[in-house]
Design a protein around this motif. Structure first.
Motif, mmCIF file in Angstrom:
data_model
loop_
_atom_site.group_PDB
_atom_site.id
_atom_site.type_symbol
_atom_site.label_atom_id
_atom_site.label_comp_id
_atom_site.label_asym_id
_atom_site.label_seq_id
_atom_site.Cartn_x
_atom_site.Cartn_y
_atom_site.Cartn_z
ATOM 1 N N ARG A 1 9.068 22.150 36.410
ATOM 2 C CA ARG A 1 9.808 21.851 35.397
ATOM 3 C C ARG A 1 9.443 21.488 34.272
ATOM 4 N NH1 ARG A 1 11.619 17.307 36.688
ATOM 5 N NH2 ARG A 1 10.871 16.838 38.689
ATOM 6 N N GLU B 1 5.650 11.850 37.258
ATOM 7 C CA GLU B 1 6.592 11.913 36.239
ATOM 8 C C GLU B 1 6.405 11.151 34.946
ATOM 9 O OE1 GLU B 1 9.013 14.233 36.050
ATOM 10 O OE2 GLU B 1 10.176 14.561 37.933
ATOM 11 N N ASP C 1 5.866 18.898 47.811
ATOM 12 C CA ASP C 1 6.990 19.509 47.071
ATOM 13 C C ASP C 1 7.395 19.183 45.952
ATOM 14 O OD1 ASP C 1 8.769 22.126 47.358
ATOM 15 O OD2 ASP C 1 10.286 20.506 47.665
ATOM 16 N N ALA C 2 7.538 17.932 45.738
ATOM 17 C CA ALA C 2 8.000 17.217 44.501
ATOM 18 C C ALA C 2 6.984 17.469 43.403
ATOM 19 C CB ALA C 2 8.089 15.778 44.814
ATOM 20 N N LEU C 3 5.552 17.221 43.602
ATOM 21 C CA LEU C 3 4.663 17.632 42.806
ATOM 22 C C LEU C 3 4.760 18.949 42.158
ATOM 23 C CD1 LEU C 3 1.279 15.875 43.827
ATOM 24 C CD2 LEU C 3 3.085 14.933 42.720
ATOM 25 N N ASP D 1 7.361 20.871 42.246
ATOM 26 C CA ASP D 1 8.327 21.191 41.211
ATOM 27 C C ASP D 1 8.359 20.425 39.988
ATOM 28 O OD1 ASP D 1 11.450 21.814 41.193
ATOM 29 O OD2 ASP D 1 11.389 19.431 41.046
ATOM 30 N N ILE D 2 7.453 19.294 40.003
ATOM 31 C CA ILE D 2 7.250 18.567 38.613
ATOM 32 C C ILE D 2 6.510 19.450 37.777
ATOM 33 C CG2 ILE D 2 6.051 16.678 37.693
ATOM 34 C CD1 ILE D 2 6.907 14.869 40.246
ATOM 35 N N GLU E 1 7.103 16.513 51.469
ATOM 36 C CA GLU E 1 8.169 16.099 50.423
ATOM 37 C C GLU E 1 7.529 15.678 49.236
ATOM 38 O OE1 GLU E 1 11.053 13.206 51.799
ATOM 39 O OE2 GLU E 1 11.800 14.429 53.393
ATOM 40 N N ARG E 2 6.560 14.973 49.454
ATOM 41 C CA ARG E 2 5.843 14.645 48.192
ATOM 42 C C ARG E 2 5.099 15.760 47.345
ATOM 43 N NH1 ARG E 2 4.223 8.329 48.141
ATOM 44 N NH2 ARG E 2 5.564 7.704 49.865
ATOM 45 N N ASP F 1 2.402 9.302 44.287
ATOM 46 C CA ASP F 1 3.985 8.696 43.926
ATOM 47 C C ASP F 1 4.563 9.643 43.141
ATOM 48 O OD1 ASP F 1 6.449 7.641 43.260
ATOM 49 O OD2 ASP F 1 5.333 5.702 42.496
ATOM 50 N N PRO F 2 5.281 10.752 43.289
ATOM 51 C CA PRO F 2 5.920 11.687 42.400
ATOM 52 C C PRO F 2 6.485 11.058 41.108
ATOM 53 C CG PRO F 2 6.374 12.334 44.653
ATOM 54 C CD PRO F 2 5.767 10.973 44.740
ATOM 55 N N ALA F 3 7.287 10.028 41.433
ATOM 56 C CA ALA F 3 7.682 9.145 40.137
ATOM 57 C C ALA F 3 6.581 8.795 39.192
ATOM 58 C CB ALA F 3 8.621 8.124 40.562
#
Length: 389
Positions: free
Chosen positions: A196, A157, A188-190, A192-193, A185-186, A152-154
């Motif tokens: 950032r 975070e 890619d989100a990781l 990106d996290i 998508e998940r 869960d990328p959220a």
């Protein structure tokens, strides 16, 4: 005898080798064991590796080589990653060493003792062992079986916000031990996290060429990401001990080279000669296709045998050569299950708690050995589960 250092207590073996040792003890007593625990590729013989090794052994490189690897193999990996990622990598963006060693080297270069590292749970045991060896605090992000073992990328975070000491993160897809491919998508989100939040990110894609159900989607390259790869799996050549780390951060790569120089001076030149020659073949990845085809067939075989075993469940693998079985229906924890299966049925599997807390209640079955042994081993496992459910 002199007392060993406190730091030496952090040195732990990979857990699959612990149960392998127990199996070998049984074999020494005259009891044949069916081995489904180690991700070895003895069931797949790569004729190109064998013939190249035979040819080069007539005039082998037995002297010292560069600590970061021979120019030929560093260049071969650089060309491979340039083609795959759409950005330019040169030889100075690559260090060649056993992938298992590179995990520890990377954490030692990216983090200081006392820092924290984000690790997937379940995850490859060396992630946890290397973090402890480097004096790091481990923060895990759980992979959820309800979502196909995805993160869960959220939640990731939130973990970063709650723990300001996190300096690095490891991401693994396709997954060992799960045999699954992370939702793009998940994934890619990781990545990106990590970018950032200014984290070092090691993306372990050792099994990238062993996806047999669907295709891997290309993702945008991020400068903070270091890629980890090995020829052990898709070339069926773990004995070469040739892996690589690839990064745009040449300073990081230079420090990994220094690390290798300190610990083992350099890799074996002959093995790197073999690997470089193999990768220069236009059909170098063709053998991976053979492994994918056979592994898919073996997954179907396992499904057929386990299909009528009440309570036993698993998420069908789409890559690697592992099946991660939920054995909680037996009432045994993963370690008790594995060792009782070994003692009673002479079948060796890897306990799921070896891969983190989320792995409890599971065992990992490896599909890479002799096919007949695999079939018999899974049948014995099925009978063992029936007797306890």
């Amino acid at each position: 005898m002199p007392v060993l250092s406190q730091r030496s207590q952090a040195f732990q073996p990979q857990p699959m080798f612990e149960i392998l040792a127990a199996a070998q003890d049984l074999e020494a007593q005259g009891h044949p064991v069916l081995h489904l625990e180690i991700g070895d590729t003895k069931g797949f013989t790569n004729p190109h590796i064998v013939s190249t090794l035979q040819e080069l052994s007539q005039n082998p490189s037995l002297g010292y080589i560069a600590s970061g690897g021979m120019p030929e193999i560093r260049g071969a990996f650089a060309r491979q990653y340039t083609q795959e990622k759409g950005v330019t990598f040169g030889a100075d963006n690559v260090v060649v060493a056993p992938a298992n060693a590179l995990i520890s080297e990377y954490l030692g270069v990216a983090c200081d003792p006392g820092d924290a590292v984000l690790l997937p749970d379940p995850g490859f045991p060396t992630y946890f062992l290397a973090a402890r060896y480097n004096g790091l605090r481990i923060v895990t992000y759980p992979l959820d079986p309800e979502t196909g073992w995805n993160p869960d990328p959220a939640q990731v975070e939130r973990l970063i916000a709650q723990e300001p000491g996190i300096r690095a993160m490891i991401v693994n897809s396709p997954s060992n031990p799960l045999g699954t491919v992370m939702d793009p998508e998940r994934l890619d989100a990781l990545l990106d996290i990590a970018e950032r939040n200014g984290l070092h990110c090691l993306f372990d894609e050792t099994y990238k060429n062993l996806v047999f159900a669907g295709d891997l989607e290309p993702l945008p390259h991020r400068p903070s990401t270091t890629y980890l790869y090995s020829l052990s799996k898709d070339a069926a050549a773990p004995g070469l001990r040739v892996g690589c780390a690839v990064s745009q951060d040449t300073g990081l790569i230079a420090k990994l080279v220094d690390y290798s120089s300190l610990f083992f001076s350099c890799g074996p030149g002959l093995m790197q000669q073999v690997a470089a020659t193999y990768l220069s073949r236009p059909d170098a990845l063709a053998f991976a296709h053979e492994i994918r085809t056979e592994t898919s067939s073996r997954v179907a075989l396992v499904e057929k045998i386990l299909g009528d075993v009440d309570g036993l469940s698993y998420i069908r693998p789409s890559a690697t050569f592992f099946v991660f079985l939920n054995i909680s229906c037996t009432g045994l924890d993963s370690r008790a299950f594995a060792y009782e299966l070994l003692r009673e049925r002479h079948v060796c599997v890897c306990p799921g708690d070896s891969f983190g807390q989320q792995g409890e209640g599971h065992v990992r079955v490896t599909l890479t050995g002799d096919r007949q042994e695999l079939e018999e081993g899974v049948r014995r496992l099925a009978d063992f589960v029936r007797a306890r459910s």
